[in-house]
Design a protein around this motif. Structure first.
Motif, PDB file in Angstrom:
ATOM      1  N   UNK A  56      -9.067 -21.594  18.854  1.00  0.00           N
ATOM      2  CA  UNK A  56      -8.624 -20.438  19.614  1.00  0.00           C
ATOM      3  C   UNK A  56      -8.312 -19.253  18.720  1.00  0.00           C
ATOM      4  N   UNK A  57      -8.137 -18.059  19.309  1.00  0.00           N
ATOM      5  CA  UNK A  57      -7.829 -16.864  18.499  1.00  0.00           C
ATOM      6  C   UNK A  57      -6.466 -16.973  17.828  1.00  0.00           C
ATOM      7  N   UNK A  58      -6.363 -16.410  16.630  1.00  0.00           N
ATOM      8  CA  UNK A  58      -5.096 -16.402  15.916  1.00  0.00           C
ATOM      9  C   UNK A  58      -4.068 -15.583  16.692  1.00  0.00           C
ATOM     10  N   UNK A  59      -2.857 -16.082  16.776  1.00  0.00           N
ATOM     11  CA  UNK A  59      -1.780 -15.397  17.487  1.00  0.00           C
ATOM     12  C   UNK A  59      -0.829 -14.784  16.469  1.00  0.00           C
ATOM     13  N   UNK A  60      -0.588 -13.494  16.616  1.00  0.00           N
ATOM     14  CA  UNK A  60       0.212 -12.755  15.643  1.00  0.00           C
ATOM     15  C   UNK A  60       1.573 -12.434  16.241  1.00  0.00           C
ATOM     16  N   UNK A  61       2.630 -12.676  15.460  1.00  0.00           N
ATOM     17  CA  UNK A  61       4.002 -12.423  15.908  1.00  0.00           C
ATOM     18  C   UNK A  61       4.700 -11.526  14.882  1.00  0.00           C
TER      19      UNK A  61
END
Length: 541
Positions: free
Chosen positions: A491-496
């Motif tokens: 899945x796409x990388x999730x940025x926080x």
């Protein structure tokens, strides 16, 4: 000038007598309270001159030893191996008198640092016994680094020109007197970071700043911003010396103008920042150079890893750290980094066998923990010094991401993240850490992916468009990742985005762990859920 001329003409025996007499004198800090406007006393000048004479002699001797050892690297490495074996207190030692390389390699198989520590300590990782290194390489790094720094920046090591702002030192080997004479600003023996910073702020004429590592220096500037008013009040009130209300006003004015160029506003004569290079420091150096230390040079006297100094920096004028791998001790081997090398563990090479442009993982053997430890630090050979390789450090094998067997290396991810942040208007990257989604159980109902935590300056919220840019950059940087994304396997990388001070707080937590190392290597991938949740609780966007 006359004093320097007399010192040059003094016979060595008289200098030794003078050195002994000066050793009996009390530290300068005890002779009376320092005044900002008072000139250096004749005693301080004399001590400084003698100190440099002694250090120059020692450095010249170490330079000669280094020249000899690097010209005869095979013999030098054999001697380093014997030195380690003779001092080792371990049942793993090869049979007495047997130091042939093939016997050594067969008797001690390759292992990783964590494995060696766990086996030696019954499965429990013990804290490091010291925050300083010992051995010839450490002493060479310190002495030759001081001389090289003084040659490149002749004024920075003059009396009162340097201040250390962290409890740890960037110089790998602790120098007895006369080393302390060269550090006139920092209070002797002080371990309180606040007191060290306060004393440095009281001295506007500094020409060099010292810190244990770049990450530690980053935390110093973050603390300066957070506690600036309190520090200004302490300077104005004379908490650690003579009241300096004018200097307090200068501090407040400098802080009001923001982080960019702050160091040069506080210390207009500042020329260079000295830190010790270790794993995960490049991002902190970039953040410091772009903001607080803009316009300043950086110098690291050595590259240090768990177990010892593995590289000497003889070229402070180089913008990127280049390090000479010395023939030891400690004893260094090179493990070729090739496809399948981690599983197959091919034969290691000695320093003289290194090839230019090739990448190698460092293998270290010292007398404290007699094991051929794979450090995980990968270097690329860029040149040679006599028969020893000159290298630059590329990445750490243990900081790779893999959720579907793709193996995204530390260097690949950092480059992609840097490109993505460059497309976020006004943003400057301070720090980042990645977590594989399985650690946080965040892939339920979706494909496994990367969870990325970043701390920024200049951007308070991340739009979905900005978050997506990281995934696009990762696909461009890694064909394997792009293929898995295309098939939907990843899945796409999730940025926080985390709040101010989140990574500083994480480093404090990491430093308190029993297995914390010196120098403190900044991880880029977290493997423990409680640490990942520590950052997760500090997400602001």
């Amino acid at each position: 000038m006359l004093l320097w001329l007399l010192l040059l003409l003094l016979p060595p025996l008289f200098l030794l007598v003078l050195l002994f007499l000066l050793l009996l004198l009390p530290p300068l800090a005890m002779l009376g309270q320092r005044s900002q406007d008072a000139g250096l006393s004749w005693l301080a000048s004399l001590q400084h001159c003698v100190a440099w004479r002694v250090l120059s002699w020692a450095a010249t001797w170490q330079q000669q030893r280094l020249e000899h050892n690097t010209l005869h690297v095979g013999q030098s490495q054999q001697q380093a191996l014997i030195w380690c074996l003779q001092r080792a207190q371990s049942p793993l030692c090869p049979p007495t008198g047997r130091t042939d390389m093939s016997i050594f390699r067969n008797h001690l198989p390759l292992t990783k640092v964590s494995q060696a520590q766990e086996e030696e300590n019954g499965g429990q990782l013990l804290p490091p016994t010291s925050n300083q290194y010992h051995g010839e390489a450490s002493l060479q790094a310190t002495l030759l680094g001081l001389v090289a720094l003084n040659k490149a920046y002749p004024e920075v090591l003059a009396p009162g020109g340097t201040a250390r702002v962290t409890p740890t030192s960037p110089w790998p080997s602790p120098l007895p007197w006369p080393g302390h004479i060269l550090d006139q600003v920092s209070p002797p023996g002080t371990k309180d970071p606040g007191a060290l910073l306060l004393e440095a702020l009281r001295s506007p004429g500094l020409k060099a700043l010292e810190a244990g590592t770049a990450v530690e220096l980053l935390d110093v500037f973050l603390a300066l911003e957070a506690d600036g008013e309190e520090l200004a009040e302490a300077i104005a009130a004379g908490t650690s010396g003579v009241p300096l209300p004018g200097r307090a006003a200068e501090l407040r004015e400098a802080l009001e103008q923001g982080p960019r160029g702050l160091a040069l506003r506080l210390w207009p004569k500042l020329q260079v920042v000295v830190t010790l290079d270790a794993g995960g420091q490049a991002e902190a150096v970039a953040a410091l150079g772009a903001l607080w230390c803009q316009g300043l040079a950086f110098f690291s006297p050595a590259y240090a890893a768990s177990g010892g100094v593995v590289g000497l920096n003889l070229w402070p004028e180089q913008p990127q750290g280049l390090y000479l791998l010395p023939p030891g001790p400690p004893f260094i081997e090179l493990l070729p980094v090739e496809e399948g090398a981690q599983e197959e563990a091919p034969s290691t090479l000695l320093l003289a066998e290194a090839q230019r442009d090739k990448e190698y993982e460092l293998v270290l053997t010292d007398h404290v923990r007699l094991a051929r430890c794979r450090l995980g630090d990968v270097v690329q050979v860029v040149g040679a010094y006599n028969q020893c390789p000159i290298v630059r450090f590329v990445y750490r094998l243990g900081q790779a991401l893999s959720v579907r067997g793709e193996v995204t290396g530390e260097n690949v991810f950092s480059e992609a993240l840097g490109q993505a942040v460059g497309q976020w208007p006004g943003a400057k990257l301070l720090d980042h850490i990645c977590v594989e989604s399985s650690i946080l159980d965040s892939s339920e109902g979706s494909a496994p992916h990367y969870e990325v935590f970043v701390e920024l300056r200049g951007l308070r919220n991340l739009s979905e468009e900005n978050r997506d840019k990281l995934d696009h950059c990762l696909q461009e940087a890694s064909p394997r990742y792009k293929s898995l994304r295309f098939r939907g396997s990843v899945g796409p990388a999730r940025v926080h985005l985390v709040g101010k001070g989140a990574f500083r707080a994480l480093r404090t937590t990491l430093a308190a762990c029993p297995s914390s190392s010196f120098p403190p290597e900044m991880p880029r991938v977290l493997r423990h859920r409680h640490l990942a949740q520590f950052l997760q609780r500090r997400v602001v966007s």
